[in-house]
Design an enzyme around this catalytic site. Structure first.
Site, PDB file in Angstrom:
ATOM      1  N   LEU A 162      -1.369  -0.230  14.758  1.00  0.00           N
ATOM      2  CA  LEU A 162      -0.718  -0.576  15.698  1.00  0.00           C
ATOM      3  C   LEU A 162      -0.402   1.295  16.521  1.00  0.00           C
ATOM      4  O   LEU A 162       0.314   0.948  17.569  1.00  0.00           O
ATOM      5  CB  LEU A 162       0.867  -0.343  15.385  1.00  0.00           C
ATOM      6  CG  LEU A 162       0.692  -2.142  14.830  1.00  0.00           C
ATOM      7  CD1 LEU A 162       1.826  -2.243  14.516  1.00  0.00           C
ATOM      8  CD2 LEU A 162       0.983  -3.212  15.692  1.00  0.00           C
ATOM      9  N   ASN A 222       5.272  -8.993  11.651  1.00  0.00           N
ATOM     10  CA  ASN A 222       3.146  -8.826  12.185  1.00  0.00           C
ATOM     11  C   ASN A 222       2.462  -9.593  10.964  1.00  0.00           C
ATOM     12  O   ASN A 222       1.514  -9.554  10.801  1.00  0.00           O
ATOM     13  CB  ASN A 222       3.605  -6.943  11.197  1.00  0.00           C
ATOM     14  CG  ASN A 222       4.712  -6.983  11.853  1.00  0.00           C
ATOM     15  OD1 ASN A 222       4.651  -7.123  13.022  1.00  0.00           O
ATOM     16  ND2 ASN A 222       4.625  -5.356  11.415  1.00  0.00           N
ATOM     17  N   TYR A 242       3.198  10.156  -0.097  1.00  0.00           N
ATOM     18  CA  TYR A 242       4.336   9.320   0.199  1.00  0.00           C
ATOM     19  C   TYR A 242       6.036   9.340  -0.486  1.00  0.00           C
ATOM     20  O   TYR A 242       6.310   9.049  -0.438  1.00  0.00           O
ATOM     21  CB  TYR A 242       4.062   7.375   0.813  1.00  0.00           C
ATOM     22  CG  TYR A 242       2.958   6.893   1.240  1.00  0.00           C
ATOM     23  CD1 TYR A 242       2.086   8.187   1.849  1.00  0.00           C
ATOM     24  CD2 TYR A 242       2.352   5.296   1.270  1.00  0.00           C
ATOM     25  CE1 TYR A 242       1.537   7.912   2.362  1.00  0.00           C
ATOM     26  CE2 TYR A 242       1.483   5.612   1.838  1.00  0.00           C
ATOM     27  CZ  TYR A 242       0.380   6.334   2.898  1.00  0.00           C
ATOM     28  OH  TYR A 242      -0.398   5.469   2.968  1.00  0.00           O
ATOM     29  N   GLU A 261       8.429  -9.951   9.390  1.00  0.00           N
ATOM     30  CA  GLU A 261       8.420 -11.218   9.232  1.00  0.00           C
ATOM     31  C   GLU A 261       6.606 -11.195  10.564  1.00  0.00           C
ATOM     32  O   GLU A 261       5.926 -12.248  10.524  1.00  0.00           O
ATOM     33  CB  GLU A 261       9.264 -11.902   9.992  1.00  0.00           C
ATOM     34  CG  GLU A 261       9.469 -12.933   9.875  1.00  0.00           C
ATOM     35  CD  GLU A 261      10.478 -14.226   9.398  1.00  0.00           C
ATOM     36  OE1 GLU A 261      11.173 -13.792   9.701  1.00  0.00           O
ATOM     37  OE2 GLU A 261      10.504 -15.363  10.059  1.00  0.00           O
ATOM     38  N   LYS A 282      -2.278   5.839  -4.025  1.00  0.00           N
ATOM     39  CA  LYS A 282      -4.122   6.603  -3.409  1.00  0.00           C
ATOM     40  C   LYS A 282      -3.530   7.891  -4.384  1.00  0.00           C
ATOM     41  O   LYS A 282      -2.347   8.542  -4.481  1.00  0.00           O
ATOM     42  CB  LYS A 282      -3.757   7.117  -2.511  1.00  0.00           C
ATOM     43  CG  LYS A 282      -3.672   5.560  -1.462  1.00  0.00           C
ATOM     44  CD  LYS A 282      -3.824   6.066   0.576  1.00  0.00           C
ATOM     45  CE  LYS A 282      -3.430   4.838   0.943  1.00  0.00           C
ATOM     46  NZ  LYS A 282      -1.793   4.920   0.540  1.00  0.00           N
ATOM     47  N   ASP A 324       0.808  -1.335  -0.120  1.00  0.00           N
ATOM     48  CA  ASP A 324       0.249  -0.555   0.149  1.00  0.00           C
ATOM     49  C   ASP A 324       0.894   0.852  -0.296  1.00  0.00           C
ATOM     50  O   ASP A 324       1.586   1.542   1.088  1.00  0.00           O
ATOM     51  CB  ASP A 324      -1.536  -0.233   1.166  1.00  0.00           C
ATOM     52  CG  ASP A 324      -1.859   1.290   1.333  1.00  0.00           C
ATOM     53  OD1 ASP A 324      -2.693   0.859   0.806  1.00  0.00           O
ATOM     54  OD2 ASP A 324      -0.682   2.036   1.594  1.00  0.00           O
ATOM     55  N   HIS A 342      -6.998   9.858  -1.802  1.00  0.00           N
ATOM     56  CA  HIS A 342      -6.525   9.672  -0.252  1.00  0.00           C
ATOM     57  C   HIS A 342      -7.815  10.740   0.387  1.00  0.00           C
ATOM     58  O   HIS A 342      -6.660   9.999   2.070  1.00  0.00           O
ATOM     59  CB  HIS A 342      -5.242  10.537  -0.229  1.00  0.00           C
ATOM     60  CG  HIS A 342      -4.195  10.384   0.531  1.00  0.00           C
ATOM     61  ND1 HIS A 342      -2.387  10.096   0.223  1.00  0.00           N
ATOM     62  CD2 HIS A 342      -3.936   9.606   1.813  1.00  0.00           C
ATOM     63  CE1 HIS A 342      -1.967   9.446   1.401  1.00  0.00           C
ATOM     64  NE2 HIS A 342      -2.168   9.084   1.815  1.00  0.00           N
ATOM     65  N   GLN A 398     -10.664   3.340   3.419  1.00  0.00           N
ATOM     66  CA  GLN A 398      -9.272   3.683   4.181  1.00  0.00           C
ATOM     67  C   GLN A 398      -8.650   4.149   5.551  1.00  0.00           C
ATOM     68  O   GLN A 398      -9.841   5.231   5.095  1.00  0.00           O
ATOM     69  CB  GLN A 398      -7.929   3.472   3.878  1.00  0.00           C
ATOM     70  CG  GLN A 398      -5.973   2.961   4.551  1.00  0.00           C
ATOM     71  CD  GLN A 398      -5.096   3.079   3.525  1.00  0.00           C
ATOM     72  OE1 GLN A 398      -4.607   3.674   4.037  1.00  0.00           O
ATOM     73  NE2 GLN A 398      -4.939   2.020   2.237  1.00  0.00           N
TER      74      GLN A 398
HETATM   75  P1  A2P Z   1       9.775   0.268  12.319  1.00  0.00           P
HETATM   76  O1  A2P Z   1       9.299   1.059  10.605  1.00  0.00           O
HETATM   77  O2  A2P Z   1      11.253   1.010  12.738  1.00  0.00           O
HETATM   78  O3  A2P Z   1      10.053  -0.933  12.161  1.00  0.00           O
HETATM   79  P2  A2P Z   1       1.613   1.743  12.108  1.00  0.00           P
HETATM   80  O4  A2P Z   1       1.553   0.444  11.134  1.00  0.00           O
HETATM   81  O5  A2P Z   1       0.239   1.837  13.206  1.00  0.00           O
HETATM   82  O6  A2P Z   1       1.682   2.465  11.294  1.00  0.00           O
HETATM   83  O7  A2P Z   1       2.478   1.592  13.374  1.00  0.00           O
HETATM   84  C1  A2P Z   1       4.098   1.184  12.489  1.00  0.00           C
HETATM   85  C2  A2P Z   1       5.692   1.877  14.224  1.00  0.00           C
HETATM   86  O8  A2P Z   1       4.988   0.523  14.556  1.00  0.00           O
HETATM   87  C3  A2P Z   1       6.327   2.345  13.351  1.00  0.00           C
HETATM   88  O9  A2P Z   1       7.002   2.811  13.859  1.00  0.00           O
HETATM   89  C4  A2P Z   1       7.101   0.909  13.090  1.00  0.00           C
HETATM   90  O10 A2P Z   1       8.941   0.812  14.039  1.00  0.00           O
HETATM   91  C5  A2P Z   1       6.188   0.414  14.305  1.00  0.00           C
HETATM   92  N1  A2P Z   1       6.353  -0.918  14.259  1.00  0.00           N
HETATM   93  C6  A2P Z   1       5.813  -1.736  13.373  1.00  0.00           C
HETATM   94  N2  A2P Z   1       5.650  -3.775  13.642  1.00  0.00           N
HETATM   95  C7  A2P Z   1       6.305  -3.477  14.626  1.00  0.00           C
HETATM   96  C8  A2P Z   1       6.546  -4.749  15.500  1.00  0.00           C
HETATM   97  N3  A2P Z   1       5.975  -6.237  15.248  1.00  0.00           N
HETATM   98  N4  A2P Z   1       7.678  -4.261  16.907  1.00  0.00           N
HETATM   99  C9  A2P Z   1       7.019  -3.191  17.229  1.00  0.00           C
HETATM  100  N5  A2P Z   1       7.162  -1.968  16.039  1.00  0.00           N
HETATM  101  C10 A2P Z   1       6.732  -2.299  15.423  1.00  0.00           C
END
Ligand code: A2P
Length: 276
Positions: A192, A242, A57, A240, A82, A52, A113, A163
């Site tokens: 997250l 995630n 971006y 990985e 977008k 995406d 967007h 979205q």
């Molecule tokens: P990074 O890109 O340095 O790995 P969201 O998806 O809600 O926007 O969150 C993204 C943020 O969460 C980014 O700062 C990313 O950092 C961090 N992040 C993504 N996956 C993880 C994970 N599995 N554990 C800890 N932090 C994560």
């Protein structure tokens, strides 16, 4: 309308009949160049089949390079970009520019967007982009229920996705229900909370009990609701981690606990709001 999810539980059928993988790598705020190229290439190596990006971006070129370098056939990857509505330009013309930057002949999904300048003006160009074959599906982002309805009123074909920022902490039930009623699939960005929600003790407790990580719990919450979910990371091990959300389930009790974390406010307006 209940969401139609494919037999393997990993994709959903949109209202236009196209299939969309539930899990995507998001590349918001990842700069053009090696960071985006690596993240996308790793994601494809690790089994992601949905990327995406967006004109705003400014990393479409890197996404396209990683796609080609990955060796994964183009038809196996669902690519979203977008339309940037800030410049008042035509969405069909801008789609062609995106395709050039991405180095692909079409995107799977092309989204407005945000509804800058109003929710309806860009849609004609979006529909033309689809008719021209530049986009298989078209949708929107950051639209409220009333903006969706204003668009549906004038649209020949309605958007198939909206979205929005969505997680247990930004759990706008009214917006989700309104999308489902209109056969619009909800895509959850910042699942997250851009990282903020990972330290919540209630998420941590569930993760500990299941032997999972907080990120996996939050992403699984979205998948279990048949939402399309777009976690962003630039680290291989997190990308990985995630993706490992299809081999466990949250209990009904876990889902209720997570649902109760909503901090967007209990008012009807908040529940339907596009912002948190
Ligand atoms: P990074 O890109 O340095 O790995 P969201 O998806 O809600 O926007 O969150 C993204 C943020 O969460 C980014 O700062 C990313 O950092 C961090 N992040 C993504 N996956 C993880 C994970 N599995 N554990 C800890 N932090 C994560």
């Amino acid at each position: 309308m209940a969401a139609t999810v494919t037999a393997d539980g990993r994709a959903r059928v949109l209202a236009d009949g196209n299939e969309i993988p539930l899990l995507a790598l998001g590349v918001w705020q990842v700069p053009e160049g090696p960071e985006t190229e690596n993240a996308v290439r790793w994601a494809l190596e690790l089994g992601y089949r949905h990327i995406d990006t967006a004109q705003a971006y400014r990393n479409e070129r890197s996404v396209g390079k990683a796609l080609r370098d990955s060796g994964v056939p183009r038809e196996e990857v669902f690519v979203t970009t977008k339309f940037y509505p800030g410049g008042g330009k035509d969405a069909e013309t801008e789609a062609q520019r995106s395709l050039e930057r991405l180095g692909v002949e079409f995107v799977d999904l092309y989204i407005i967007h945000w509804p800058q300048g109003g929710p309806t003006w860009a849609w004609d160009g979006m529909q033309r982009a689809q008719a021209a074959g530049y986009a298989r599906s078209i949708g929107v982002s950051n639209f409220s229920v009333s903006e969706l309805d204003a668009l549906i009123e004038v649209a020949d074909s309605r958007p198939v996705v909206n979205q929005v920022q969505f997680s247990p902490f930004e759990f706008r039930r009214g917006l989700l229900e309104a999308c489902e009623e209109r056969e619009i699939a909800l895509e959850a960005y910042s699942p997250l909370g851009t990282g903020r929600h990972l330290d919540d003790p209630r998420v941590g407790e569930i993760a500990k009990r299941l032997g999972r990580t907080p990120a996996q719990v939050l992403i699984r919450w979205a998948v279990q609701r048949s939402l399309i979910v777009l976690p962003k990371s630039t680290h291989r091990e997190r990308i990985e981690e995630n993706a490992q959300v299809f081999d466990f389930a949250l209990t009904d009790e876990d889902m209720t606990t997570l649902d109760s974390l909503d901090h967007t406010g209990g008012t009807a307006a908040a529940r339907e709001s596009k912002w948190w």
